[in-house]
Design an enzyme around this catalytic site. Sequence first.
Site, short mmCIF file in Angstrom:
data_model
loop_
_atom_site.label_atom_id
_atom_site.label_comp_id
_atom_site.label_asym_id
_atom_site.label_seq_id
_atom_site.Cartn_x
_atom_site.Cartn_y
_atom_site.Cartn_z
CG HIS A 110 65.02 8.46 -46.46
ND1 HIS A 110 64.49 9.06 -47.57
CD2 HIS A 110 64.28 8.90 -45.41
CE1 HIS A 110 63.48 9.84 -47.21
NE2 HIS A 110 63.35 9.76 -45.91
CE LYS A 140 72.67 4.87 -10.36
NZ LYS A 140 71.95 4.56 -9.13
CG ASP A 195 70.62 6.55 -5.76
OD1 ASP A 195 69.55 7.07 -6.12
OD2 ASP A 195 71.30 5.80 -6.49
CE LYS A 198 62.25 13.34 -44.67
NZ LYS A 198 61.10 12.55 -45.10
P1 NAP Z 1 72.03 -4.48 -8.16
O1 NAP Z 1 73.24 -3.65 -8.03
O2 NAP Z 1 71.87 -5.38 -9.32
O3 NAP Z 1 71.95 -5.41 -6.84
C1 NAP Z 1 70.92 -6.35 -6.70
C2 NAP Z 1 70.94 -6.93 -5.29
O4 NAP Z 1 69.79 -7.78 -5.18
C3 NAP Z 1 72.17 -7.78 -5.00
O5 NAP Z 1 72.46 -7.69 -3.62
C4 NAP Z 1 71.65 -9.19 -5.36
O6 NAP Z 1 72.31 -10.22 -4.64
C5 NAP Z 1 70.22 -9.10 -4.86
N1 NAP Z 1 69.32 -10.05 -5.50
C6 NAP Z 1 68.81 -9.96 -6.75
N2 NAP Z 1 67.98 -10.99 -6.99
C7 NAP Z 1 67.97 -11.76 -5.87
C8 NAP Z 1 67.32 -12.95 -5.50
N3 NAP Z 1 66.48 -13.58 -6.33
N4 NAP Z 1 67.52 -13.43 -4.26
C9 NAP Z 1 68.35 -12.82 -3.40
N5 NAP Z 1 69.00 -11.68 -3.68
C10 NAP Z 1 68.83 -11.15 -4.91
O7 NAP Z 1 70.70 -3.60 -8.10
P2 NAP Z 1 70.48 -2.15 -7.43
O8 NAP Z 1 70.72 -1.11 -8.43
O9 NAP Z 1 71.19 -2.12 -6.13
O10 NAP Z 1 68.89 -2.15 -7.20
C11 NAP Z 1 68.32 -2.89 -6.13
C12 NAP Z 1 66.87 -2.47 -5.88
O11 NAP Z 1 66.80 -1.07 -5.58
C13 NAP Z 1 65.94 -2.67 -7.07
O12 NAP Z 1 64.85 -3.44 -6.65
C14 NAP Z 1 65.46 -1.29 -7.46
O13 NAP Z 1 64.08 -1.28 -7.77
C15 NAP Z 1 65.67 -0.49 -6.20
N6 NAP Z 1 65.97 0.92 -6.52
C16 NAP Z 1 65.21 1.87 -5.93
C17 NAP Z 1 65.46 3.20 -6.18
C18 NAP Z 1 64.60 4.25 -5.55
O14 NAP Z 1 64.82 5.45 -5.80
N7 NAP Z 1 63.64 3.90 -4.74
C19 NAP Z 1 66.52 3.58 -7.03
C20 NAP Z 1 67.27 2.57 -7.63
C21 NAP Z 1 66.99 1.25 -7.35
P3 NAP Z 1 73.67 -10.88 -5.22
O15 NAP Z 1 74.78 -9.94 -4.81
O16 NAP Z 1 73.75 -12.19 -4.54
O17 NAP Z 1 73.51 -10.99 -6.69
#
Ligand code: NAP
Length: 530
Positions: free
Chosen positions: A133, A310, A356, A159
């Site tokens: 191990h 990504k 997406d 092992k």
């Molecule tokens: P990301 O690239 O980190 O972008 C986050 C976005 O949210 C940015 O525009 C950010 O603004 C804004 N934001 C975060 N906190 C904030 C706050 N407190 N007030 C105002 N704006 C805020 O994230 P992402 O990957 O795009 O994901 C975004 C959302 O998509 C998540 O909630 C996730 O659950 C959802 N999602 C859904 C799926 C689905 O299949 N349904 C898949 C993936 C993600 P700034 O630019 O100002 O920082």
Amino acid sequence: METRLTIPISADSFKAAEKQIKKARAAGAEMLELRTDYLEGLSVDLVNKLISKVRGRSKKKALPVIVTCRDKKQGGAIDYPLNLRIDVLVEALKAGAEFIDFEYENFLVPENRGRIRVALSQSLKGKLILSAHNFAAKFENIGVLRRHITTLYPAAIPKIVYTANHINDCFDAFDLLHNTSGERIVFCMGQAGLVSRIIAKKLGSLVTFASIDEDSATAPGQLTAEQLKNLYRYDSINAETELYGVIGSPVAHSLSPAVHNAGFADTGANKLYLPLLVEGGKAEFERFMSNVVNKGWLGFRGFSVTIPHKENALDYVKSKGGFVELLAKRIGAVNTLIIESRAMSDERRIRAYNTDYIAALDVIGSAMGKGRSELKGLPVAIVGAGGVARAIVAGLADAGAKVKIYNRTIARAERLAVEFDCDFAGLDDLPNINARLLINCTSIGMHPNINETPMLKEFLKRDMTVFDTIYNPAETLLLKQAKELGLKTISGMEMFINQALVQFKLFTGKDANPKLMRKVIAERLGDKGI
Ligand code: NAP
């Protein structure tokens, strides 16, 4: 080589061990490992009694056992003297144990070796596992280590177990299993090594260990038997099983393994979907990809890709001259990779997609009763300018919609708007919104901040459809308030399911059952779900 799902019995007393043995049987153990170093007041009589207990009255029900009394230096529980530990193993052989496990390092000492050899020569069926191990990191050369073990005692089952500090450390273990035959036990510990415990069966390790429950795990990264069997399709894994998985960091809470494995089981596919924790950046991602692509015998055929890889995935596929779907190129990120294997050739071509935007456009189309061409000219407000916003903006702009992006960081909204020829503004401009479709692409309102919303109820418009990409919770405050106003709503859960359906089709060429996917997600999310 038939792999045995082995559950360690790590009780401190005979009574507690009896209970664990019962539970282990019920959990589907194919072999038990009696970790006698956990027993308080250890004696050869106690071990004898325990082995009789495992044997039971019926021969049919008897499970094979490994008896181990681990050295504290190699992860043992109680620091018993070496002599007693060897006595226990000798007695175990007399009592009919199928395997005893002794540390290779201690077997190097001639006196210890002598006592164990004699006991083995007097046993009809007992075999010796010689274990090494490394709890800190990978071994320098496990091929050489294995050779040393089998040279010292050719009948030994080596092992070799080490901590993987990164998933890329697991490939040494995979190579060793692939390049050797006969009985051997090889896997990695730790979160990064988890995948090696699951595919140990595909690669023919004699044993993979699983615990009865999370509290009784005897090594870091050990899965429960329930997880291994129900989530990771243990019973149907064989050498031909094709592998898929989600590459990201973190991935432990991803719903994708549950969703895709349920789909594989439902369609009778000999495929397995794994959580693939690839920590670090581009260099670590590329090392992982070149391993899985070049080691075709591992059987990796496709991946979901999530944060933070990504963009790395897109760059990798481009650099290898693979196929990248047109809009994924414009989005600058891919979330699905397919590894094509060509008959009569070792060459593997990779295809990359971004499901997406496909999923988002599909759910918008079906909720609004519009085909893609009918989205032309539709005024849409997107809140957020991150990864998800980017994919949806690209899809909608491509379909000819009139998109305006609202974001906290205006410069980020501007950059995205310029790229896709849209309008942009800050969040304070949201009350003046003029759109038929509002999409929240921020994390505002996501669990645990479920009382937050990116758009106050009073500013929602009568003829608006409201889409929240958040899927945890399935009904955000934004969607709840939109429903109260009688507006059409689209949940992020629908997008998630659609995205999984599109990926499943790319992985298998078949349609998955959306009802099954919804059920699996609801079970995983519990009361937070749909
Ligand atoms: P990301 O690239 O980190 O972008 C986050 C976005 O949210 C940015 O525009 C950010 O603004 C804004 N934001 C975060 N906190 C904030 C706050 N407190 N007030 C105002 N704006 C805020 O994230 P992402 O990957 O795009 O994901 C975004 C959302 O998509 C998540 O909630 C996730 O659950 C959802 N999602 C859904 C799926 C689905 O299949 N349904 C898949 C993936 C993600 P700034 O630019 O100002 O920082």
